[in-house]
Motif scaffolding. Structure first.
Motif, PDB file in Angstrom:
ATOM      1  N   MET A 139       0.695  -1.496   0.155  1.00 27.82           N
ATOM      2  CA  MET A 139      -0.048  -0.050  -0.164  1.00 27.82           C
ATOM      3  C   MET A 139       0.793   1.025   0.026  1.00 27.82           C
ATOM      4  SD  MET A 139      -1.669   0.170   3.981  1.00 27.82           S
ATOM      5  CE  MET A 139      -2.499   1.415   3.710  1.00 27.82           C
ATOM      6  N   ASP A 140       2.197   1.205   0.151  1.00 31.44           N
ATOM      7  CA  ASP A 140       3.198   2.397  -0.136  1.00 31.44           C
ATOM      8  C   ASP A 140       3.246   2.816  -1.255  1.00 31.44           C
ATOM      9  OD1 ASP A 140       6.104   0.774  -0.864  1.00 31.44           O
ATOM     10  OD2 ASP A 140       4.490  -0.440   0.138  1.00 31.44           O
ATOM     11  N   LEU A 141       2.659   2.003  -2.415  1.00 34.76           N
ATOM     12  CA  LEU A 141       2.712   2.354  -3.816  1.00 34.76           C
ATOM     13  C   LEU A 141       1.490   2.838  -4.194  1.00 34.76           C
ATOM     14  CD1 LEU A 141       5.109  -0.667  -4.819  1.00 34.76           C
ATOM     15  CD2 LEU A 141       5.776   1.616  -4.261  1.00 34.76           C
ATOM     16  N   LEU A 161     -14.189 -13.087   5.490  1.00 37.61           N
ATOM     17  CA  LEU A 161     -12.892 -13.189   5.829  1.00 37.61           C
ATOM     18  C   LEU A 161     -12.494 -11.667   6.567  1.00 37.61           C
ATOM     19  CD1 LEU A 161     -11.294 -14.723   2.711  1.00 37.61           C
ATOM     20  CD2 LEU A 161     -12.310 -15.976   4.714  1.00 37.61           C
ATOM     21  N   LEU A 162     -11.379 -11.771   7.439  1.00 36.03           N
ATOM     22  CA  LEU A 162     -10.808 -10.435   7.620  1.00 36.03           C
ATOM     23  C   LEU A 162     -10.110  -9.932   6.497  1.00 36.03           C
ATOM     24  CD1 LEU A 162      -9.170 -11.601  11.218  1.00 36.03           C
ATOM     25  CD2 LEU A 162     -11.110 -10.317  10.672  1.00 36.03           C
ATOM     26  N   PHE A 163      -9.911  -8.575   6.426  1.00 29.30           N
ATOM     27  CA  PHE A 163      -9.154  -8.066   5.289  1.00 29.30           C
ATOM     28  C   PHE A 163      -8.437  -6.939   5.598  1.00 29.30           C
ATOM     29  CE2 PHE A 163      -8.230  -6.440   1.316  1.00 29.30           C
ATOM     30  CZ  PHE A 163      -8.602  -5.046   1.212  1.00 29.30           C
ATOM     31  N   MET A 164      -7.100  -6.619   5.257  1.00 32.49           N
ATOM     32  CA  MET A 164      -6.326  -5.540   5.383  1.00 32.49           C
ATOM     33  C   MET A 164      -5.501  -5.031   4.407  1.00 32.49           C
ATOM     34  SD  MET A 164      -4.368  -4.516   8.983  1.00 32.49           S
ATOM     35  CE  MET A 164      -5.899  -4.820  10.070  1.00 32.49           C
ATOM     36  N   GLU A 165      -5.080  -3.922   4.197  1.00 38.13           N
ATOM     37  CA  GLU A 165      -4.134  -3.638   3.151  1.00 38.13           C
ATOM     38  C   GLU A 165      -2.802  -3.297   4.297  1.00 38.13           C
ATOM     39  OE1 GLU A 165      -4.951  -0.598   0.420  1.00 38.13           O
ATOM     40  OE2 GLU A 165      -6.019  -2.119  -0.897  1.00 38.13           O
ATOM     41  N   THR A 166      -1.723  -3.695   3.783  1.00 38.75           N
ATOM     42  CA  THR A 166      -0.657  -3.317   4.497  1.00 38.75           C
ATOM     43  C   THR A 166       0.733  -3.125   3.689  1.00 38.75           C
ATOM     44  OG1 THR A 166       0.298  -5.867   4.108  1.00 38.75           O
ATOM     45  CG2 THR A 166      -0.920  -5.243   6.237  1.00 38.75           C
ATOM     46  N   SER A 167       1.647  -2.671   4.314  1.00 38.85           N
ATOM     47  CA  SER A 167       3.006  -2.584   3.530  1.00 38.85           C
ATOM     48  C   SER A 167       4.026  -2.814   4.534  1.00 38.85           C
ATOM     49  CB  SER A 167       3.261  -0.753   3.398  1.00 38.85           C
ATOM     50  OG  SER A 167       4.845  -0.736   2.821  1.00 38.85           O
ATOM     51  N   ALA A 168       4.833  -3.863   4.052  1.00 39.70           N
ATOM     52  CA  ALA A 168       5.766  -4.614   4.781  1.00 39.70           C
ATOM     53  C   ALA A 168       7.057  -3.789   4.811  1.00 39.70           C
ATOM     54  CB  ALA A 168       6.067  -5.976   4.012  1.00 39.70           C
ATOM     55  N   SER A 170       7.044  -0.169   4.369  1.00 37.48           N
ATOM     56  CA  SER A 170       7.100   0.886   5.493  1.00 37.48           C
ATOM     57  C   SER A 170       6.666   0.484   6.976  1.00 37.48           C
ATOM     58  CB  SER A 170       6.151   1.931   5.003  1.00 37.48           C
ATOM     59  OG  SER A 170       4.656   1.403   4.997  1.00 37.48           O
ATOM     60  N   GLY A 171       5.934  -0.838   6.972  1.00 33.04           N
ATOM     61  CA  GLY A 171       5.437  -1.419   8.532  1.00 33.04           C
ATOM     62  C   GLY A 171       4.176  -0.810   8.608  1.00 33.04           C
ATOM     63  N   GLU A 172       3.450  -0.267   7.814  1.00 35.92           N
ATOM     64  CA  GLU A 172       2.067   0.355   7.876  1.00 35.92           C
ATOM     65  C   GLU A 172       1.360  -0.860   7.922  1.00 35.92           C
ATOM     66  OE1 GLU A 172      -1.081   3.783   6.067  1.00 35.92           O
ATOM     67  OE2 GLU A 172       0.952   3.249   5.238  1.00 35.92           O
ATOM     68  N   GLN A 173       0.048  -0.734   8.894  1.00 35.93           N
ATOM     69  CA  GLN A 173      -0.700  -1.632   9.320  1.00 35.93           C
ATOM     70  C   GLN A 173      -0.370  -2.939   9.832  1.00 35.93           C
ATOM     71  OE1 GLN A 173      -3.544   0.044   9.929  1.00 35.93           O
ATOM     72  NE2 GLN A 173      -4.945  -0.727   8.302  1.00 35.93           N
TER      73      GLN A 173
END
Length: 223
Positions: A139-141, A161-168, A170-173
């Motif tokens: 999600m950093d892009l 389902l559970l759902f989330m966007e992340t950025s490995a 930047s560490g976001e979320q």
């Protein structure tokens, strides 16, 4: 009950016969090659990011998370995404307490493949026992996005389902995701089952409280 220090905080862990032990949690990461599964696993385990070569077979990492009433030792299985390893992947995700199906928000093909992974998982896991999570990584892009947030959310809602966007990167979320999974798995696992021989250890402090933020994820199955 014992006290377990968490990077400057004090949390309560489980104490049995003078030792603090942890509930063992098997968590597997699934998805196409290049979506960032290895980076997610490294961020979960060491809170680091570095470019890595494609995983061969499966990689294994761990992380200890303390909730207010339990300590969970996550055993993180990072599976290879290349097609040639697809036939052996079920050996790694059978019996998992949590399964993360990961796609790259900048590559629509990986989102399509994620839907195939979800169908494959349906053949293996028992509803109510395995926490399945759809994760949109990178999600950093945002300028390169090919899969909208709503598309990911809608797919998760259809499957409960559970759902989330992340950025490995930047560490976001990332902390929110791991903490949410920890709470969900703890709700499904009895404290007297699958206790790891794990003495008192440093636990990761994921946020200021031990209750996930209500907007940090979506779930149509109800929380």
């Amino acid at each position: 009950m014992s006290e377990v220090r968490v990077r400057g905080r004090v949390e309560t862990g489980l104490k049995f016969h003078g030792e603090t032990r942890a509930l063992r949690v098997k968590m597997v990461l699934l998805g196409s090659s290049g979506v960032g599964k290895s980076s997610l696993a490294l961020r979960f385990s060491k809170d680091e990011f570095k470019a890595s070569a494609p995983t061969v077979g499966c990689a294994y990492l761990t992380q200890v998370v303390c909730l207010h009433d339990a300590t969970l030792r996550f055993e993180i299985w990072d599976t290879a995404g290349q097609e040639k390893y697809h036939s052996v992947t079920p050996l790694y995700y059978r019996g998992a307490h949590a399964a993360l199906v990961v796609y790259d928000i900048t590559k629509r093909e990986s989102f399509i493949r994620a839907q195939l992974w979800l169908k494959e998982l349906e053949k293996q896991y028992i509803p109510g026992e395995t926490e399945v999570v759809l994760v949109g990584n990178k999600m950093d892009l945002p300028d390169d996005r090919e899969v909208s947030l709503q598309e990911g959310r809608s797919l998760a809602e259809r499957g409960g389902l559970l759902f989330m966007e992340t950025s490995a990167k930047s560490g976001e979320q990332m902390n929110e995701l791991l903490l949410t999974i920890a709470h969900r798995v703890k709700q499904k696992t009895r404290e007297d089952e699958k206790l790891a021989e794990w003495r008192e250890a440093e636990c990761v402090n994921l946020n200021q409280g031990d209750t996930p933020h209500p907007l940090s994820f979506c779930c149509s199955a109800g929380l």
